[in-house]
Scaffold this active site. Sequence first.
Site, PDB file in Angstrom:
ATOM      1  N   LYS A 106      31.098  67.339  25.318  1.00  0.00           N
ATOM      2  CA  LYS A 106      31.025  66.765  26.669  1.00  0.00           C
ATOM      3  C   LYS A 106      32.189  67.187  27.564  1.00  0.00           C
ATOM      4  O   LYS A 106      32.053  67.292  28.774  1.00  0.00           O
ATOM      5  CB  LYS A 106      30.999  65.236  26.578  1.00  0.00           C
ATOM      6  CG  LYS A 106      29.732  64.665  25.955  1.00  0.00           C
ATOM      7  CD  LYS A 106      28.551  64.792  26.891  1.00  0.00           C
ATOM      8  CE  LYS A 106      27.305  64.098  26.349  1.00  0.00           C
ATOM      9  NZ  LYS A 106      26.105  64.429  27.150  1.00  0.00           N
ATOM     10  N   GLU A 128      28.143  57.932  34.072  1.00  0.00           N
ATOM     11  CA  GLU A 128      27.319  57.089  33.206  1.00  0.00           C
ATOM     12  C   GLU A 128      27.611  57.534  31.784  1.00  0.00           C
ATOM     13  O   GLU A 128      28.006  58.674  31.561  1.00  0.00           O
ATOM     14  CB  GLU A 128      25.831  57.268  33.531  1.00  0.00           C
ATOM     15  CG  GLU A 128      25.146  58.467  32.854  1.00  0.00           C
ATOM     16  CD  GLU A 128      25.651  59.821  33.330  1.00  0.00           C
ATOM     17  OE1 GLU A 128      26.206  59.888  34.441  1.00  0.00           O
ATOM     18  OE2 GLU A 128      25.514  60.823  32.594  1.00  0.00           O
ATOM     19  N   SER A 396      27.861  68.934  17.671  1.00  0.00           N
ATOM     20  CA  SER A 396      28.280  68.667  19.056  1.00  0.00           C
ATOM     21  C   SER A 396      29.374  67.616  19.173  1.00  0.00           C
ATOM     22  O   SER A 396      30.073  67.567  20.180  1.00  0.00           O
ATOM     23  CB  SER A 396      27.067  68.270  19.885  1.00  0.00           C
ATOM     24  OG  SER A 396      26.423  67.166  19.286  1.00  0.00           O
TER      25      SER A 396
END
Lengths: 414, 267
Positions: A106, A128, A396
Amino acid sequence: MTDSPATDTSVIDYGDLTRLPDARGHFGPYGGRFVSETLSFALEDLEKTYLALRDDPDFRAEFDRDLAQYVGRPSPLYHAERWSAKLGGAQIWLKREDLNHTGAHKVNNTIGQALLAKKSGKPRVIAETGAGQHGVATATVAARLGLKCEVYMGAEDVQRQKVNVYRMRLLGADVVPVESGTRTLKDAMNEALRDWVTNVDDTFYIIGTVAGPHPYPLLVRDFNSVVGREARAQSLEQFGRLPDALVACVGGGSNALGLFYPFVEDREVRMYGVEAGGDGLDTGRHAAPLASNAPRGVLHGNRTYLMSDEGGQIADTHSVSAGLDYPGVGPEHALWKDVGRVEYVAANDTEVLEAFRELTRLEGIMPALESAHALAHAKVLAPTMRPDQHIVVNLSGRGDKDIQTVAGIDGIQI
Amino acid sequence: MNRIDQRFATLKAQNRTALIPYITAGDPSPEYTVGFMHALVDAGADVIELGVPFSDPMADGPVIQKACERALRHGTRLHHLFDMVREFRRRDTDTPVVLMGYLNPVERLGYDAFAQHASEAGVDGVLVVDMPPEEADEFGPLLKSHGLASIFLLAPTTSEDRAARICAQGEGYLYYVSLKGVTGAATLDVDAVDRQLTPLRRMTDLPLCVGFGIRDGESAAAVGRVADGVVVGSALVNRIAEGADDPATIAPTLKEVLGDMRRAMDA
């Protein structure tokens, strides 16, 4: 099925898929900019800013420097030898996004968007978050740039991800629990959009996935595609050719697009997107709009596959992982499904937990529950392939944030 | 001539400002909606905006979010709205009805089917909050072919270029969102609205109706002096919420609240 839009994507040749979206943010019939009028100007503005900077050497250099020195890129491509041997088929390589600063892919995107926020001069950012990884990555870059930061998070996810909530607060962000709707990621996104429409003059909205209105799916993909560029070069260097298959989990789909995009025109590389099967696709309790062939719909600014009932009301979703608990999916994935470039499958909660435990015990790497979806499919895929073939799985994110959830499933309070 | 155009032509001839109430269909439950619509007309409504409940109303504040939840709990769906409008038309063939909501329920039904059902039921206009004109290439012409007006939003953040395009594509009236924010937010600055409407008047002859931030007779009258129409939503929906446990009290209350606005605007 709806009688509109009438586009039959299976018969259209979209040519070089890397050239999408078109000028209006459409990926074939998907994507677009379905927002209320108040936000149109902000999105046009963001699009202009981004397109001007996208190929600007200074901007690129600043982004690359941050990724190297702050995030710690490149992330390694690790050969999971013991796990590969156990599965008895293809060699599995893990793209170690879990080793990034803040613990997931991210941050690639939040670094990029924070640079855009800085260029735009807006003093406040909002985000969010589902599992909290995007919220943490946003709070982190906000702390570094001295920006005010507010993170919207579904009240149910605040419960599921207490560690990440406190991490964000330590970083100086305000975490706002969202009590409306199903109290998960989609509701957090609704609330962030409501904030943005109110504070659009001084606020930059850092969207965490390849969904939302144009240009977000484009720029989030671009910022994350460093994952695939590195993986491509590392594959050539470490095993002398391109991988036979790529596997990544898909909620909104940002880590998958990041890995897949630089390979999309390498037609010999097979690609698998793994959605959250929850209790199983046949139970209806899942978060797999692509694998379950959900109808097309519009939510949060883009047209895509979208889980909704006959009346168009958004369906409740279910997944053990908060980060995949979303009824839609990035519009680029929707097109890639239709043209058959990527195969979308689902892994259910039980399979995911099994993969989580197996990797932890065999390789000493604890994956995020989101990433464990990709691992669960690698477990299915590898034995069907030869030992001289190679699979790259996007790991990830790391699993520290999920220890409490897994302990809970084991009946242990910690 | 579409009922909306007719109504605004009449109002113009009388030098009056349109009063446009919004309610969410099916709130607090579907059997009351048609009665509320008649009550609103009795109290002086010129156009009715009937909200299509949606599970994820991103542009709405808590008041209308909760109205959607109440309506959805009772299973209110688009086909019920068509039935409601059809029933309303048995007693009222003059008051224009505009359906207002989000795109997904419309997409799920299909644009063609939606336009056909809406038109047959007696709907006059459609406002889809999350469908700006650049995404309406397919939907806009379909609505037009069924005699339905495409109503678009304008906002304080709308650039001049966009405003020109929206004015050119809009029909019926234009809905000027007077505030940055969601429905039911703060109060508004009438002088600022007046300044913002002035350049729009040079672009279009369509009536300019203003919504967001209108809560009583005083604010309705103030906005009415600078706009062609006044849209009031959350102030009414709030009253529906308050009466949800005793629905018989709601219609008289709506009449009273809207009637106050009507009288203040006409004074």
